[in-house]
Design a protein around this motif. Structure first.
Motif, PDB file in Angstrom:
ATOM      1  N   ILE A  70       0.781  -1.483  -0.375  1.00  0.00           N
ATOM      2  CA  ILE A  70      -0.017  -0.047   0.459  1.00  0.00           C
ATOM      3  C   ILE A  70       0.766   1.459   0.017  1.00  0.00           C
ATOM      4  N   TYR A  71       2.321   1.147   0.307  1.00  0.00           N
ATOM      5  CA  TYR A  71       2.691   1.959   0.383  1.00  0.00           C
ATOM      6  C   TYR A  71       4.456   2.028   0.098  1.00  0.00           C
ATOM      7  N   LYS A  72       5.717   2.635  -0.711  1.00  0.00           N
ATOM      8  CA  LYS A  72       6.583   2.557  -1.086  1.00  0.00           C
ATOM      9  C   LYS A  72       6.726   3.776  -0.347  1.00  0.00           C
ATOM     10  N   GLY A  73       8.605   4.162   0.295  1.00  0.00           N
ATOM     11  CA  GLY A  73       8.541   5.294   0.649  1.00  0.00           C
ATOM     12  C   GLY A  73       9.341   4.935   2.218  1.00  0.00           C
ATOM     13  N   ASN A  74       9.891   6.830   2.633  1.00  0.00           N
ATOM     14  CA  ASN A  74      10.629   6.752   4.059  1.00  0.00           C
ATOM     15  C   ASN A  74       9.612   6.273   5.047  1.00  0.00           C
ATOM     16  N   LEU A  75       9.275   5.748   6.182  1.00  0.00           N
ATOM     17  CA  LEU A  75       8.806   5.027   6.712  1.00  0.00           C
ATOM     18  C   LEU A  75       8.846   6.507   7.254  1.00  0.00           C
ATOM     19  N   PHE A  79       2.975   9.197   7.520  1.00  0.00           N
ATOM     20  CA  PHE A  79       2.880   7.263   6.958  1.00  0.00           C
ATOM     21  C   PHE A  79       1.650   6.934   8.121  1.00  0.00           C
ATOM     22  N   ILE A  80       2.859   6.938   9.324  1.00  0.00           N
ATOM     23  CA  ILE A  80       2.321   5.886  10.377  1.00  0.00           C
ATOM     24  C   ILE A  80       1.003   6.463  11.192  1.00  0.00           C
ATOM     25  N   GLN A  81       1.213   7.616  11.059  1.00  0.00           N
ATOM     26  CA  GLN A  81      -0.933   8.393  11.668  1.00  0.00           C
ATOM     27  C   GLN A  81      -1.403   7.949  10.879  1.00  0.00           C
ATOM     28  N   SER A  82      -1.810   7.884   9.143  1.00  0.00           N
ATOM     29  CA  SER A  82      -2.821   7.823   8.647  1.00  0.00           C
ATOM     30  C   SER A  82      -3.023   6.149   8.594  1.00  0.00           C
ATOM     31  N   ILE A  83      -1.979   5.133   8.951  1.00  0.00           N
ATOM     32  CA  ILE A  83      -2.372   3.805   9.427  1.00  0.00           C
ATOM     33  C   ILE A  83      -3.153   3.853  10.814  1.00  0.00           C
ATOM     34  N   TYR A  95      -7.097   3.731   3.277  1.00  0.00           N
ATOM     35  CA  TYR A  95      -6.639   2.610   2.817  1.00  0.00           C
ATOM     36  C   TYR A  95      -7.445   1.045   3.417  1.00  0.00           C
ATOM     37  N   PRO A  96      -8.597   1.475   2.473  1.00  0.00           N
ATOM     38  CA  PRO A  96     -10.335   0.402   2.832  1.00  0.00           C
ATOM     39  C   PRO A  96      -9.565  -0.638   3.079  1.00  0.00           C
ATOM     40  N   THR A  97      -8.479  -1.701   2.647  1.00  0.00           N
ATOM     41  CA  THR A  97      -8.311  -2.984   2.959  1.00  0.00           C
ATOM     42  C   THR A  97      -7.687  -3.091   3.780  1.00  0.00           C
ATOM     43  N   VAL A  98      -6.774  -2.095   4.376  1.00  0.00           N
ATOM     44  CA  VAL A  98      -6.324  -2.412   6.332  1.00  0.00           C
ATOM     45  C   VAL A  98      -6.988  -2.156   7.342  1.00  0.00           C
ATOM     46  N   LYS A  99      -7.314  -3.303   8.406  1.00  0.00           N
ATOM     47  CA  LYS A  99      -8.344  -3.550   8.883  1.00  0.00           C
ATOM     48  C   LYS A  99      -6.661  -2.957  10.242  1.00  0.00           C
ATOM     49  N   GLU A 100      -6.284  -4.439  10.185  1.00  0.00           N
ATOM     50  CA  GLU A 100      -4.958  -4.984  11.117  1.00  0.00           C
ATOM     51  C   GLU A 100      -4.209  -3.936  11.735  1.00  0.00           C
ATOM     52  N   GLY A 101      -3.447  -3.504  10.135  1.00  0.00           N
ATOM     53  CA  GLY A 101      -2.719  -2.567  10.315  1.00  0.00           C
ATOM     54  C   GLY A 101      -0.921  -2.979   9.040  1.00  0.00           C
ATOM     55  N   VAL A 102      -0.223  -2.503   9.532  1.00  0.00           N
ATOM     56  CA  VAL A 102       0.947  -3.171   8.062  1.00  0.00           C
ATOM     57  C   VAL A 102       1.852  -3.486   9.264  1.00  0.00           C
ATOM     58  N   VAL A 103       2.874  -4.446   7.884  1.00  0.00           N
ATOM     59  CA  VAL A 103       3.858  -4.266   9.393  1.00  0.00           C
ATOM     60  C   VAL A 103       5.501  -3.739   7.738  1.00  0.00           C
ATOM     61  N   CYS A 104       5.804  -2.596   7.796  1.00  0.00           N
ATOM     62  CA  CYS A 104       6.871  -1.916   7.507  1.00  0.00           C
ATOM     63  C   CYS A 104       8.423  -2.992   7.375  1.00  0.00           C
ATOM     64  N   LYS A 105       9.098  -2.377   6.782  1.00  0.00           N
ATOM     65  CA  LYS A 105      10.636  -3.348   5.883  1.00  0.00           C
ATOM     66  C   LYS A 105      10.978  -2.555   5.039  1.00  0.00           C
TER      67      LYS A 105
END
Length: 141
Positions: A70-75, A79-83, A95-105
């Protein structure tokens, strides 16, 4: 998430899957839901977890279901607040498909470095967790 091992190759690699349905929450599933299996990580012995770029190069053109990017770029804090603020139940959520959250790598590792990653949860998910498991929600987070 579910960790899967191949008995013949378990000393070489480990793969992690997520088993989920539309109404799954915190490892609990609803009877009658159509379930899906999503490959979320691969760990190679003596190498560590695959970097995101390699992971998608290897598996994106296969029948294996992969997590949505859902995102490419610096953390960033934005972005954290938007999640954190994402509420998939609202029609105007980002982000309509994001319920629980995300894993950023991180997409590239420095020599000798383990793959840096961070989980960012939505407030919607944390609130539901606290509501469903008021006595031990912290352990499940």
């Amino acid at each position: 998430s579910t960790q899967g091992y191949s008995s013949a190759a378990s000393d070489v690699y480990k793969r992690q899957f997520e088993y989920s349905g539309e109404n799954s929450f915190c490892g609990c599933h609803q009877e009658g839901d159509e379930m899906t299996l999503t490959l979320i990580d691969v760990f190679l012995k003596k190498k560590g977890y695959l970097e995101p770029k390699t992971f998608y190069e290897l598996f994106e053109n296969t029948v294996i279901k992969l997590p949505e990017i859902i995102y490419k770029g610096n953390l960033t804090q934005e972005f954290i607040q938007s999640i954190n603020e994402n509420d998939w139940t609202k029609p105007d959520c980002k982000y309509p498909t994001v319920k629980e959250g995300v894993v950023c790598k991180r997409t590239t590792m420095l020599k000798g470095q383990r793959l840096p990653m961070v989980k960012v949860k939505t407030n919607w998910w944390l609130n539901k967790l606290k509501e469903k498991y008021p006595d031990n929600w912290k352990e499940l987070e």
